[in-house]
Design an enzyme around this catalytic site. Sequence first.
Site, PDB file in Angstrom:
ATOM      1  N   ASP A 130       0.862  -1.171   0.000  1.00 34.89           N
ATOM      2  CA  ASP A 130       0.000   0.000   0.000  1.00 34.89           C
ATOM      3  C   ASP A 130       0.903   1.227   0.000  1.00 34.89           C
ATOM      4  O   ASP A 130       1.623   1.459   0.961  1.00 34.89           O
ATOM      5  CB  ASP A 130      -0.896  -0.007   1.238  1.00 34.89           C
ATOM      6  CG  ASP A 130      -2.000   1.034   1.132  1.00 34.89           C
ATOM      7  OD1 ASP A 130      -2.095   1.687   0.075  1.00 34.89           O
ATOM      8  OD2 ASP A 130      -2.756   1.192   2.099  1.00 34.89           O
ATOM      9  N   GLU A 139       1.527  -3.931   3.862  1.00 37.56           N
ATOM     10  CA  GLU A 139       0.388  -3.803   4.776  1.00 37.56           C
ATOM     11  C   GLU A 139      -0.265  -5.154   4.991  1.00 37.56           C
ATOM     12  O   GLU A 139      -0.440  -5.931   4.052  1.00 37.56           O
ATOM     13  CB  GLU A 139      -0.636  -2.808   4.199  1.00 37.56           C
ATOM     14  CG  GLU A 139      -1.956  -2.786   4.972  1.00 37.56           C
ATOM     15  CD  GLU A 139      -2.819  -1.571   4.696  1.00 37.56           C
ATOM     16  OE1 GLU A 139      -2.256  -0.510   4.342  1.00 37.56           O
ATOM     17  OE2 GLU A 139      -4.041  -1.681   4.828  1.00 37.56           O
ATOM     18  N   ASN A 141     -11.449  -0.841  11.447  1.00 42.44           N
ATOM     19  CA  ASN A 141     -12.693  -0.839  10.684  1.00 42.44           C
ATOM     20  C   ASN A 141     -13.801  -1.466  11.506  1.00 42.44           C
ATOM     21  O   ASN A 141     -13.609  -2.530  12.095  1.00 42.44           O
ATOM     22  CB  ASN A 141     -12.529  -1.635   9.387  1.00 42.44           C
ATOM     23  CG  ASN A 141     -11.506  -0.995   8.472  1.00 42.44           C
ATOM     24  OD1 ASN A 141     -11.716   0.100   7.979  1.00 42.44           O
ATOM     25  ND2 ASN A 141     -10.378  -1.668   8.272  1.00 42.44           N
TER      26      ASN A 141
END
Lengths: 506, 66
Positions: free
Chosen positions: A98, A103, A161
């Site tokens: 990323d 990542e 998230n």
Amino acid sequence: MTARRVMGIETEYGVSAPGDPAANAMLMSSQVVNAYAAPLGSRAGRARWDYEDEAPLRDARGWEISRDSAHASQLTDAPEDPGLANVILTNGARLYVDHAHPEYSSPEVMSPRDVVLWDKAGERVMLEAVRRIAANPGLGDVNLYKNNTDNKGASYGTHENYLMRRSTPFADVVKYLTPFFVTRQVFTGAGRVGRGQDGTGTGFQISQRADFFEVEVGLETTLKRPIINTRDEPHASADKYRRLHVIIGDANLCEPATLLKLGTTNLVLAMIEDAAFTRDLSIERPVGTLHDISHDPTLKQQVTLRDGRSMTALELQWLFFEQVSAYVSDRYGDDADEATVEVMHRWESVLSRLGEDPMLCARELDWVAKLRLLEGFRNREGLNWDAHRLQAIDLQYADVRPEKGLYHRLASRGQVERVVTDEEITEAVHEPPHDTRAYFRGRCLARYGEHVAAASWDSVIFDIPGRGALQRVPTLDPSRGTKEHVESLLQRCETAADLVDALAAE
Amino acid sequence: MAGQEQQRPTRRDDEPADDAAPAAPPAGGAAQSTDADVDAILDEIDDVLESNAEEFVKGFVQKGGQ
């Protein structure tokens, strides 16, 4: 549901070649991903990412910005080099390049404890990659660091998230989460030697990320970083869910810190969804206050609320704790799930001890563990805060190698508290969580990897020999595709073709 | 280990870690064991730290990230 929720955590690792500051970061990151993927051999190591459902420019406040006005770094659905290394692991995680960092994005899990487990599995994956590069005489060494800044102006992220109900007004998310995020660093901070984005200010601060935040709310993740990020890319049914993308967290190595980070945030979100907050704890100048709190490890910095009150970050956290505690006992009483009870106990315990003497949390919180080491070294050697060796300790705290990483040295001496066991972590490197769609994704890779052409959070795409078109299996509901749901189906289906046929017949 | 720790009752106005012997030493002993623990690590830190701290710190240059 309280502390149980579909969630995950993604971490960009710092990457460096010893003795070669000019080494190409993108190339090194690719080496990391490829080094890990190569021995997987089969197609499993080559399955591509499916970008079809990505929408990085959609804003939770109700609009979508145009591609023309977006910064190139925001176009994560159209990577500048589609050949960039990317692997989907059998534990359901994604390992990829990323920007200029390797990542690891954990699989979707349901409990804070499982976040810890699959986040730790990511550290193992990175360690394994570093070992394989070191074992290859043709490659120069590459080191990886689970931190968030190089102290020269660059910051890289650790993102949480959380799947939320779409019906929750986003204004409520901003209102209640902002003061919570500004103050939760007292237990989520990873500790940093240096002040300001370029680290030229002298001293120790609580958070690695705090100084890199410049605005209160926004869509960006690489420039003008906002306390509340509005990316609205649910990777699930968009009419039912939003995915709250949190970019303000530090990368934690201490397991209790990760557990608390996700666990407390989760409970605050549950209250926001239920419209259960009654007190407005909005603070004046959230961005400046975020920096001020980080810059005071004595935890005495005063925070001014919009209603005129003034209190410390710890006192504000206590106000959150008390409201969440009342909410949990009111809604669930003795029926609160184990994950919730564990988070509430730890939250209360950590806030109590931070108030008495932060050093009492040196076994659980990264910033305290790091500060304890730094103060010990400083006293012994008579060093000022701008000493290079103190900055080296800061960096090496986060080295993924057990023989070099100072966190790992503390852990091997039993000086930090664990939440999961080494055996559980070893298993989680290969095993997906059982209670989300990550189970289906991971198992498909393990069982039919040769015929998985691509996958994403909400799809698995099969390339079946003898069939012209690729077969895309959507997995839009994160609560389907669990072990309970698909284990027998997967056992029944010998081949990917069997599976696709069985799914088509359903 | 985690199972034991989950059950630990802690009160805001108590000696916070008094009853948490296996996981977190009691407050009184924490300072002492802290010093001993830190000393043990510091004794070996020079072997662990990159040999040229200045070069190492200056050479740790990252490209931006999210």
